[in-house]
Design an enzyme around this catalytic site. Structure first.
Site, PDB file in Angstrom:
ATOM      1  N   ASP A  40      -2.701 -10.708  -1.161  1.00  0.00           N
ATOM      2  CA  ASP A  40      -2.217  -9.850  -0.916  1.00  0.00           C
ATOM      3  C   ASP A  40      -1.373  -9.899   0.113  1.00  0.00           C
ATOM      4  O   ASP A  40      -0.889  -9.958   1.308  1.00  0.00           O
ATOM      5  CB  ASP A  40      -2.567  -8.675  -0.462  1.00  0.00           C
ATOM      6  CG  ASP A  40      -1.437  -7.159  -0.240  1.00  0.00           C
ATOM      7  OD1 ASP A  40      -0.503  -7.354  -0.675  1.00  0.00           O
ATOM      8  OD2 ASP A  40      -1.843  -6.601   0.935  1.00  0.00           O
TER       9      ASP A  40
ATOM     10  N   GLY B 235      -2.542   1.242   5.808  1.00  0.00           N
ATOM     11  CA  GLY B 235      -1.366   1.148   4.418  1.00  0.00           C
ATOM     12  C   GLY B 235      -2.724   2.081   3.625  1.00  0.00           C
ATOM     13  O   GLY B 235      -3.293   2.262   3.642  1.00  0.00           O
TER      14      GLY B 235
END
Ligand SMILES: *[C@@H]1O[C@H](CO)[C@@H](O)[C@H](O)[C@H]1NC(C)=O
Ligand SMILES: *[C@@H]1O[C@H](CO)[C@@H](O)[C@H](O)[C@H]1NC(C)=O
Ligand SMILES: *[C@@H]1O[C@H](CO)[C@@H](O)[C@H](O)[C@H]1NC(C)=O
Length: 773
Positions: free
Chosen positions: A545, A429
């Site tokens: 996040d 990611g």
């Protein structure tokens, strides 16, 4: 008759030598001879202790030599009245003198034999006949000559020489034919010669008139046939041949030991001289020590030999250095003086040494280089470690012994991930790549290699690690360690095996396989985890996040909030906001986008999106959908506004809109998604509400038995479904291949959609959560 003539030619040395010996009696103090003493006579060196004058010779023994003028006018040295001295050797302790030959000849005019014999008495002087150099030599063709010592030893010997005619006699051979020789014993100081009368030349005088006998130096004798037929042998040197005498200082001292006791008479005056016992008769002599040469009987007579003068070194190409008693030869580099061959040979030792030295140097350099490199690497590592705040971490760890946090070395993590093998990647990611690894033997971990981080983050890293490492909550992925030696720090988390909530919801067959109730439970657990983060420290830890992909599921499908490593402590100044934009599209707090201020409420907003995903089974952003319907949250909010929740709910939950179980989470989600952060509930409130809703999802089943009976038939199907769900869960992530399932999911979906009673659904969910939990 014949005897008379023989006696007339006899010389008596005895008296003279006895006289000399008596005069040199053990009295004298060793005198130092004057340097003006004459040291040569007739071309012969007369070295001290010999001397031509009484004051120039050693006063003991008979070392006096007289220099006499002969008839030819030449001077010659003599020992005694008529023994001519040929030369003296100090080194060997010898003196060569001319000895008279005894003859036995036939006189053809008188028709009789005539002899002339000599005896020699050296017994009372310093002389002995050398048994090594001398031989009693007899020449003749019918001759028997005796050598005898009648002074007491009774020694007698002799030899016979014969020959029939001259033709049988050979030059150079003295072994009985015309010539014979015999050795003498050691210690002989007197001898007498006699011829046997029965062996005479009266019959053979025509080719061999005379017989000869003499004790002489064997080396200087070479037999010739002419000695038989002519008088050549006797004529050569007036009837004289060399004989070698061994001399020593014999009077007074019989050995070195005795001589050294009498210091005043000890003759070895020179430094570096030594005394040697005479090997032929009593007495002693002196020698210079090894490496010295000269006259040991004189003070400072022994001088160091400059061995370089006759050393083979220069001719071998070396440079000679004289040393005391020896010399050194330096050859050019790589060569070494070979004393056996007297050459400068290549020095194998040197070459080997050079090679070994060179190899050693190479190895040493390599080793040094390696150490240097390693040190450099360590410096870099340490620099990184320091940069990342490792020191603070270490200090804290020292003070808090119990901390279950490990600072891993780079090597450990390389080994754990098989050098970051691609097959070990379990996630990728924006924040970095996550690898699965095994550390400490059997402990599975997820190792996250962060993407490049900025300077500020670097500085704060250790501090943050310290706080994060202390977070210990069942709904938060545990950070077990980190590695600070590398440029970008690595984080080591506990390994969570069952994937993410995202996969659970959005994988194929998604919502069918996990009950709404289980999803509610997972949401509740995630909320608990986030609440813990928010309330743990001050300033609060903001996840930053929050999304379904960051809610991991352990083997019991319990939620564990992850990736808070990317989170930071709430920033406190403007400058930092800019650099810290993070989060994921679709989950981003709109207020944060406007104010750049990340707060706990930003996490709350994102959590609202998670609730929506759980409710609707849809992804937060549909990029391929119509523009108006791309954002799940805006779709949802507008649906809520129009009081038409059904529009966003999937078919299988639509029917349950009226129930609080659907309404509750939807209402909660709406609050979370409030544009104004202040209006959003806190994470604690969300947790409490979800807990309440979970309880609610259980109550209908417990409380309403009647409904249960109503749905009995359906439950059978439900149980089948539940067991199928469990099967799918146990194998890990949601099964992808729906077609292979025992019950067609579409069919099942249809069955479920016919359910009108939410409590039945809740019950099924509860069973599933019971079984899977
Ligand atoms: C002695 O003298 C002879 C001849 O005079 C000579 O050949 C010989 O080398 C000398 N020996 C020593 C030891 O000086
Ligand atoms: C031996 O040598 C002498 C001279 O040295 C010579 O005259 C004579 O003929 C030689 N004798 C023999 C048998 O060779
Ligand atoms: C010489 O020797 C013989 C025996 O070989 C002997 O008869 C004779 O008397 C000897 N002559 C002299 C002069 O001695």
């Amino acid at each position: 008759m014949q005897y008379g003539s023989a006696l007339s030619g006899q010389l008596m040395l005895v008296g003279l030598l006895v006289l000399l010996a008596a005069q040199g009696a053990p009295m004298a103090v060793v005198a130092i001879p004057s340097p003006e003493c004459q040291r040569r006579c007739g071309g012969v060196d007369i070295p001290y202790p010999f001397g031509l004058d009484r004051n120039c010779s050693l006063p003991v023994g008979g070392f006096n030599v007289s220099c006499q003028q002969g008839l030819d006018g030449a001077y010659r040295p003599f020992i005694g009245p008529n023994l001519e001295l040929l030369n003296i050797s100090l080194v060997h302790g010898t003196a060569r003198v001319l000895n008279h030959i005894s003859t036995y000849c036939y006189n053809s005019s008188s028709r009789s034999m005539h002899w002339s014999t000599w005896n020699f008495n050296a017994l009372h002087g310093q002389y002995r006949f050398s048994d090594v150099h001398n031989k009693f030599t007899v020449i003749g063709c019918k001759t028997l000559a005796y050598i005898s010592d009648d002074t007491g030893t009774g020694y007698q010997s002799g030899c016979v020489s014969t020959c029939q005619n001259l033709s049988l006699v050979a030059n150079g051979s003295c072994s009985g034919l015309g010539c014979c020789q015999t050795s003498i014993p050691r210690g002989l100081g007197f001898y007498d010669v006699s011829f046997a009368m029965g062996f005479n030349t009266s019959k053979i005088w025509k080719f061999s008139r005379c017989s000869y006998a003499v004790l002489m130096e064997a080396e200087s004798f070479n037999f010739s046939t002419a000695y038989i037929s002519t008088a050549e042998f006797n004529d050569t040197n007036a009837g004289r041949v060399p004989v070698v005498m061994d001399w020593a200082i014999r009077s007074g001292a019989m050995s070195c030991e005795v001589a050294k006791q009498n210091k005043t008479a000890y003759a070895c005056l020179s430094n570096n001289s030594e005394c040697v016992d005479s090997i032929n008769g009593p007495g002693y002599r002196c020698n210079c020590s090894k490496g010295y040469q000269g006259n040991p009987y004189l003070q400072d007579g022994c001088q160091d030999i400059d061995e370089c003068n006759d050393s083979p070194c220069p001719s071998a190409g070396g440079i000679c250095h004289n040393t005391v008693g020896s010399y050194l030869c330096s050859c050019r580099p790589g060569r070494r003086f070979n004393e056996q061959r007297n050459t400068c040979d290549p020095d194998t030792g040197f070459i080997t040494g050079l090679t070994v030295g060179f190899l050693g140097l190479v190895i040493f350099s390599l080793f040094g280089y390696m150490i240097f490199q390693k040190r450099k690497l360590n410096q870099v590592k340490q620099e990184h470690f320091r940069q990342h705040g490792g020191m603070i971490l270490f200090e804290r760890m020292k003070s808090e012994r119990g901390l279950a946090f490990t600072v891993f070395t780079e090597a450990e993590l390389v080994e754990a991930t098989n050098n970051y093998d691609k097959s070990r990647i379990i996630g990728k990611g924006g924040h970095g790549t996550v690898y699965k690894g095994i550390v400490k033997g059997n402990m599975p971990v997820a190792i996250k290699r962060c993407a490049i981080i900025n300077e500020r983050q670097k500085k704060e890293f250790g501090k943050e690690m310290l706080i994060l490492s202390q977070i210990n909550h069942k709904n938060i992925v545990k950070l077990v360690g980190c590695c600070l030696e590398v440029e970008v720090p690595m984080l080591v988390y506990e390994f969570i095996p069952k994937g993410t909530l995202y996969e659970l919801i959005h994988g194929k067959n998604q919502a069918l396989q996990i009950s709404f109730s289980s999803l509610l439970r997972i949401a509740h657990e995630a909320a608990e985890g986030l609440n813990f983060l928010h309330s743990y420290a001050s300033p609060p830890i903001i996840h930053g996040d929050v999304k379904t992909a960051n809610v991991l599921l352990d083997e019991n499908y319990m939620a564990k909030v992850s990736d808070f490593g990317a989170s930071i402590l709430a920033p406190s100044d403007e400058e930092q906001y800019v650099t810290m934009v993070q989060g994921t599209c679709g989950y981003l707090d709109p207020e944060y986008i406007q104010t750049c201020q990340l707060t706990e409420k930003s996490d709350v907003y994102s959590f609202g999106v998670i609730l929506l995903e759980i409710l609707t089974g849809q992804v937060p952003l549909k990029l391929d959908g119509p523009e108006m319907q791309r954002s799940l949250s805006s779709n949802f909010l507008s649906a809520m506004k129009e009081n038409n929740l059904d529009a966003v709910l999937p078919s299988h939950v639509k029917g349950q809109e009226s129930t609080e179980l659907i309404r509750g989470p939807a209402e909660l989600a709406k609050q979370c998604l409030d544009m104004c952060g202040n209006n959003r509930p806190s994470m604690k409130e969300i947790g409490d509400e979800l807990g309440r809703l979970r309880k609610l999802s259980l109550h209908p089943w417990v409380q309403t038995n009647a409904q249960m009976a109503e749905t009995q038939g359906l439950l059978t199907a439900c149980f089948e479904t539940a067991s199928f769900e469990l099967e799918a869960s146990a194998t890990g992530y949601p099964t992808q291949e729906g077609e292979n399932l025992p019950i067609n999911p579409t069919k099942l979906g249809a069955i479920i959609s016919t359910w009108q009673n939410g409590s039945s659904e809740a019950m099924v969910g509860f069973l599933c959560s019971l079984s899977s939990g």
